[in-house]
Scaffold this motif. Structure first.
Motif, PDB file in Angstrom:
ATOM      1  N   ARG A 170     -25.109 -22.057 -27.459  1.00  0.00           N
ATOM      2  CA  ARG A 170     -26.309 -21.254 -27.742  1.00  0.00           C
ATOM      3  C   ARG A 170     -26.778 -20.476 -26.514  1.00  0.00           C
ATOM      4  O   ARG A 170     -27.373 -19.411 -26.650  1.00  0.00           O
ATOM      5  N   TYR A 171     -26.503 -20.977 -25.336  1.00  0.00           N
ATOM      6  CA  TYR A 171     -26.916 -20.301 -24.106  1.00  0.00           C
ATOM      7  C   TYR A 171     -25.871 -19.283 -23.631  1.00  0.00           C
ATOM      8  O   TYR A 171     -26.067 -18.643 -22.606  1.00  0.00           O
ATOM      9  N   HIS A 172     -24.785 -19.159 -24.385  1.00  0.00           N
ATOM     10  CA  HIS A 172     -23.705 -18.247 -23.984  1.00  0.00           C
ATOM     11  C   HIS A 172     -23.467 -17.152 -25.015  1.00  0.00           C
ATOM     12  O   HIS A 172     -22.396 -16.544 -25.039  1.00  0.00           O
ATOM     13  N   GLN A 173     -24.456 -16.899 -25.855  1.00  0.00           N
ATOM     14  CA  GLN A 173     -24.294 -15.894 -26.906  1.00  0.00           C
ATOM     15  C   GLN A 173     -24.214 -14.476 -26.359  1.00  0.00           C
ATOM     16  O   GLN A 173     -23.823 -13.554 -27.078  1.00  0.00           O
ATOM     17  N   HIS A 174     -24.582 -14.278 -25.096  1.00  0.00           N
ATOM     18  CA  HIS A 174     -24.504 -12.942 -24.517  1.00  0.00           C
ATOM     19  C   HIS A 174     -23.076 -12.579 -24.114  1.00  0.00           C
ATOM     20  O   HIS A 174     -22.816 -11.433 -23.745  1.00  0.00           O
ATOM     21  N   LEU A 175     -22.155 -13.527 -24.177  1.00  0.00           N
ATOM     22  CA  LEU A 175     -20.745 -13.237 -23.908  1.00  0.00           C
ATOM     23  C   LEU A 175     -20.088 -12.731 -25.195  1.00  0.00           C
ATOM     24  O   LEU A 175     -20.268 -13.315 -26.267  1.00  0.00           O
ATOM     25  N   THR A 210      -1.851 -19.939  -5.842  1.00  0.00           N
ATOM     26  CA  THR A 210      -3.216 -20.455  -5.886  1.00  0.00           C
ATOM     27  C   THR A 210      -4.177 -19.286  -6.058  1.00  0.00           C
ATOM     28  O   THR A 210      -4.290 -18.426  -5.185  1.00  0.00           O
ATOM     29  N   VAL A 211      -4.857 -19.262  -7.203  1.00  0.00           N
ATOM     30  CA  VAL A 211      -5.715 -18.136  -7.563  1.00  0.00           C
ATOM     31  C   VAL A 211      -7.175 -18.549  -7.431  1.00  0.00           C
ATOM     32  O   VAL A 211      -7.591 -19.567  -8.000  1.00  0.00           O
ATOM     33  N   PRO A 212      -7.995 -17.795  -6.660  1.00  0.00           N
ATOM     34  CA  PRO A 212      -9.436 -18.105  -6.618  1.00  0.00           C
ATOM     35  C   PRO A 212     -10.094 -17.815  -7.959  1.00  0.00           C
ATOM     36  O   PRO A 212      -9.814 -16.807  -8.595  1.00  0.00           O
ATOM     37  N   VAL A 213     -10.953 -18.702  -8.378  1.00  0.00           N
ATOM     38  CA  VAL A 213     -11.605 -18.611  -9.685  1.00  0.00           C
ATOM     39  C   VAL A 213     -13.098 -18.861  -9.508  1.00  0.00           C
ATOM     40  O   VAL A 213     -13.505 -19.739  -8.733  1.00  0.00           O
ATOM     41  N   THR A 214     -13.891 -18.083 -10.216  1.00  0.00           N
ATOM     42  CA  THR A 214     -15.334 -18.317 -10.260  1.00  0.00           C
ATOM     43  C   THR A 214     -15.652 -19.096 -11.525  1.00  0.00           C
ATOM     44  O   THR A 214     -15.443 -18.611 -12.642  1.00  0.00           O
ATOM     45  N   LEU A 215     -16.148 -20.313 -11.350  1.00  0.00           N
ATOM     46  CA  LEU A 215     -16.528 -21.163 -12.475  1.00  0.00           C
ATOM     47  C   LEU A 215     -18.005 -20.930 -12.759  1.00  0.00           C
ATOM     48  O   LEU A 215     -18.852 -21.122 -11.884  1.00  0.00           O
ATOM     49  N   MET A 216     -18.324 -20.520 -13.988  1.00  0.00           N
ATOM     50  CA  MET A 216     -19.695 -20.134 -14.319  1.00  0.00           C
ATOM     51  C   MET A 216     -20.214 -20.966 -15.483  1.00  0.00           C
ATOM     52  O   MET A 216     -19.437 -21.464 -16.310  1.00  0.00           O
ATOM     53  N   SER A 217     -21.542 -21.070 -15.552  1.00  0.00           N
ATOM     54  CA  SER A 217     -22.193 -21.698 -16.691  1.00  0.00           C
ATOM     55  C   SER A 217     -23.572 -21.089 -16.871  1.00  0.00           C
ATOM     56  O   SER A 217     -24.252 -20.756 -15.886  1.00  0.00           O
ATOM     57  N   PHE A 218     -23.970 -20.953 -18.141  1.00  0.00           N
ATOM     58  CA  PHE A 218     -25.283 -20.383 -18.465  1.00  0.00           C
ATOM     59  C   PHE A 218     -26.153 -21.358 -19.242  1.00  0.00           C
ATOM     60  O   PHE A 218     -27.232 -20.989 -19.696  1.00  0.00           O
TER      61      PHE A 218
END
Length: 804
Positions: A535-540, A522-530
């Motif tokens: 269009r709001y994720h172009q900085h990735l 079981t791996v801890p994961v950070t779920l993210m959204s921008f």
């Protein structure tokens, strides 16, 4: 027994007459042991950080009760239920951050300070908190470590929050947190009875099951042995231990010179004692006892010095570990007998290896052993180039590179003096011939300089490449003009910001703590959204610089797409197309990976989805704030003032792009401060070894120098000649150290970084920095080699001739 005692007394008298030799011997092994003790001590203290509770009581923490994923606190009712059920070993902790009236940000921890009065024999480890105080003083006081007091620059003995003064008391071991009673923390943080987590001490198997049944889905019971820090910080400590081991080897080379001198000086003494009737077995016993005593003494001194070094660097180390690896405890390295034992064993191995090398058989086989070592290193290196998959295999590849250069450097340096020089100058001819006789005695220093400079250049290449990649990463990742972090980011505020004419786009930052099941783990994961779509994720930035398009974050009725960060991809073998089951408590959804994005500085696993996925799946999340992109020509300072006045935001809640980037670079630069400090220590050890080499060569150089002086060579000419000799040998070593360092840097970037940290980056070479560093090292090496040479050259010519 009397014979053995007499032999040991003779050995003691020998060291009494040769105190400098004893000091040099101990310094070499002690400095190497110090670096090893410092890093091993840090790792050991980190693994034992829960041996004391947050209240600094000697009660080992076995478990934690934490909020369900997505929640930030636990209700007070849980404590009431646990207390009513008889779980007296459960202790609440409330954490948060406060900003004082004079704009000092303080991280606080609220604990049940009644433990200090009812714990009986268990008292705070140090400080004046264990002294009897009135209840009013105990429950209204902030207990702060001297280090935090210095960082906050507290000029008074009180901190002021919301117009009210609270006394401050010094408490050793409190770390970067201000300890206070949980009732005071609740009042200052306005937590309304919320608790961050509970610490559980002395929980047996039966009580654990009862606790799990009682908590149900209202909280999570976690073992103290499987915290996130332990999984994330392994690569950091692995890096430090590898560097410390390198420093130990360099220190061992330093000791070889003193060992050689002691060995040569003791040969006649050993022969005299054998002639006088001392049994060979007794001489061997005495030698073994002597070596064991010196090894333990050097390891003890090294451990004491390592404790001082580790605690001196603890501020920077704690900052790195808490910022990147979620360290939640203050670390203090203490003297440890186990580390002394490890150092003693290593010292014994070094000394035994030297004794073995002095045997006639080993000297006859030296050439063949060198060829065998070179062949083994070449074959092993070629295999590891294709098969290295773990941290230790990557480190072994670095060892193979070092061994290849170890085997090649002595013959290459010797070859320069063996070839015919295009000159007939008598002094240069003497220099060439004399260098061939001095090289065997200087070999240990040559290899120490080669290793130290090569490792330093390798780390320089890695740090420079990381810095270059980080700059490019931050340029795209932090592309918003203004970051707004209100206390309560709402959809209405976002719409109001988007309606402003100067604002081009308003992104969000949501973070939801989740879990993913990977290979029975079981791996801890950070779920993210921008934002809502791509269009709001172009900085990735995707791997291989692929453009981020609508398909990467497109959601249909039967599938959810997501992006995974590079550390998650590399550490768990994920690929584009992999499907993951993301869970948060009772809620879960399946997503398919459509891309991998660079995420320098993040050691854990992160997934990026559309914000509609988080809301529709009913995941609990933290809305951190907004990312504002302005139209061209907009004055960001003026618009920030307008936003601040409209929503009554403080200065720290509005962060401009350049300020954010500067803060991020400062934070990342701290990760390499410890590495730089260890590299400097290794380099100083190597330079000290050069000085010792020329010091021990003094007796051997008297005869050739006396011959030259009787032939009319002046002291100035002799000094220039000997410094040229030292400069030529050391310069050739530094020339070979450059390709060694570049190769080590390439291995670090190609294997160690991706395997240990999960980051990949292109190698960037700064030739100016590399050659500048080599020039500084060469200059320092010439200075330290000139010190013993000056003493020899200034001797009276008649005295030198008398030595012939």
């Amino acid at each position: 027994m009397s014979e053995l005692r007499l032999i040991l007394l003779i050995y003691a008298q020998y060291y009494r007459r040769h105190k400098g030799l004893l000091v040099l011997f101990l310094i070499g092994l002690s400095l190497g042991s110090a670096l090893l003790s410092a890093t091993l001590g840090l790792n050991q203290e980190a693994s034992k950080r829960y041996q004391t509770s947050t209240a600094l009581l000697a009660q080992p923490v076995s478990h934690f009760i934490r909020p369900p994923l997505g929640k930030t606190g636990l209700p007070f009712s849980i404590w009431q239920r646990l207390s009513a059920a008889g779980f007296e070993q459960v202790h609440p902790v409330l954490e948060g951050r406060l900003r004082s009236d004079d704009d000092k940000q303080v991280a606080i921890r609220g604990i049940n300070l009644l433990q200090w009065q009812t714990a009986g024999a268990a008292r705070p480890l140090s400080g004046d908190a264990g002294q009897p105080h009135s209840d009013a003083y105990l429950f209204d006081t902030l207990f702060i470590s001297p280090e935090l007091t210095a960082r906050l620059q507290l000029g008074a003995s009180a901190l002021r929050f919301d117009g009210e003064n609270y006394p401050v008391s010094l408490l050793e071991g409190a770390g970067h947190y201000a300890l206070m009673d949980i009732s005071l923390a609740d009042r200052l943080l306005k937590a309304q009875g919320q608790i961050s987590y509970f610490e559980v001490t002395g929980l047996n198997a039966l009580q654990r099951q009862q606790l799990v049944d009682m908590l149900g889905s209202a909280a999570r019971l976690e073992s103290a042995k499987v915290q996130t820090f332990d999984a994330l910080s392994g690569a950091f400590f692995f890096n430090l231990q590898a560097l410390a081991l390198l420093g130990y080897v360099v220190g061992a080379f330093l000791s070889l010179n003193a060992i050689k001198l002691a060995y040569q000086s003791r040969l006649s003494l050993q022969q005299q004692m054998a002639t006088l009737g001392c049994q060979r077995s007794q001489l061997l016993k005495a030698l073994c006892l002597e070596v064991a005593i010196l090894s333990v003494l050097a390891a003890t001194l090294g451990n004491l010095l390592g404790v001082l070094m580790a605690n001196a660097m603890m501020g920077d180390i704690s900052t790195v570990l808490s910022s990147f690896y979620q360290l939640d405890r203050a670390l203090t390295v203490r003297f440890d007998a186990v580390l002394v034992l490890i150092g003693s064993v290593l010292n014994l191995v070094i000394l035994a290896g030297f004794v073995a090398l002095q045997t006639r058989l080993m000297q006859q086989l030296a050439k063949w052993l060198t060829l065998a070592l070179l062949s083994l290193a070449c074959v092993g290196g070629l295999l590891l180039l294709h098969l290295a998959q773990t941290k230790w295999q990557a480190l072994l590849l670095c060892v193979c590179v070092l061994l290849v250069f170890f085997a090649l450097t002595p013959p290459l340096v010797r070859l320069v003096f063996q070839v015919r020089w295009p000159t007939r100058a008598p002094l240069l001819g003497w220099l060439r011939a004399d260098s061939l006789t001095q090289l065997p005695a200087l070999l240990s220093s040559v290899l120490a300089i080669l290793m130290a400079v090569g490792a330093a250049i390798g780390m320089q290449v890695m740090v420079g490449s990381f810095s270059s990649a980080l700059d490019a990463h931050l340029q795209t990742r932090l592309n918003a003009d203004l970051y707004v972090r209100p206390d309560n980011p709402t959809a209405q505020m976002r719409q109001a910001l988007a309606d402003m004419q100067a604002v081009k786009q308003v992104g969000i930052y949501w973070s939801a703590q989740s879990e993913v099941q990977m290979a029975n783990e079981t791996v801890p994961v950070t779920l993210m959204s921008f934002g809502e779509d791509y269009r709001y994720h172009q900085h990735l930035t995707l791997l291989n610089r692929q453009p981020l398009e609508a398909v990467h974050l497109n959601r249909s009725n039967d599938s959810i797409t997501c992006l995974v960060n590079e550390p998650g991809m590399r550490r768990y073998g994920l690929i584009v197309g992999s499907k993951l089951d993301v869970q948060q408590g009772q809620h879960a959804f399946h997503c398919q990976i459509t891309g991998v994005f660079y995420d320098y500085g993040e050691p854990g696993v992160s997934l990026v989805v559309s914000n509609s996925v988080i809301t529709q799946q009913a995941f609990l999340y933290e809305a951190v704030g907004f990312m504002l992109t302005f139209h061209e020509g907009v004055d960001s300072e003026q618009l920030a003032d307008v936003i601040s006045q409209r929503w009554s935001l403080a200065g720290h809640q509005l962060i401009h792009n350049q300020v954010f980037k500067r803060f991020a670079k400062q934070l990342f630069s701290q990760t390499f401060l410890v590495t730089h400090a260890l590299n400097i220590c290794i380099m100083l050890i190597a330079l000290f070894g050069v000085w010792v080499s020329f010091l021990t060569l003094g007796r051997q150089q008297l005869q050739p120098m006396a011959v030259l002086q009787t032939l009319g060579v002046t002291q100035g000419q002799l000094l220039v000649l000997k410094l040229s000799q030292a400069g030529l040998i050391l310069g050739l070593t530094l020339l070979l150290a450059v390709p060694l360092g570049i190769l080590l840097g390439w291995v670090l970037l190609t294997y160690v970084m991706p395997i240990a940290f999960g980051w990949s980056m292109a190698m960037v070479l700064s030739w100016r920095d590399i050659w500048g560093f080599c020039a500084v090292v060469l200059l320092l090496a010439l200075v330290v080699s000139a010190i013993p040479l000056l003493k020899l050259i200034r001797r009276n010519v008649a005295d030198n001739v008398a030595q012939l």
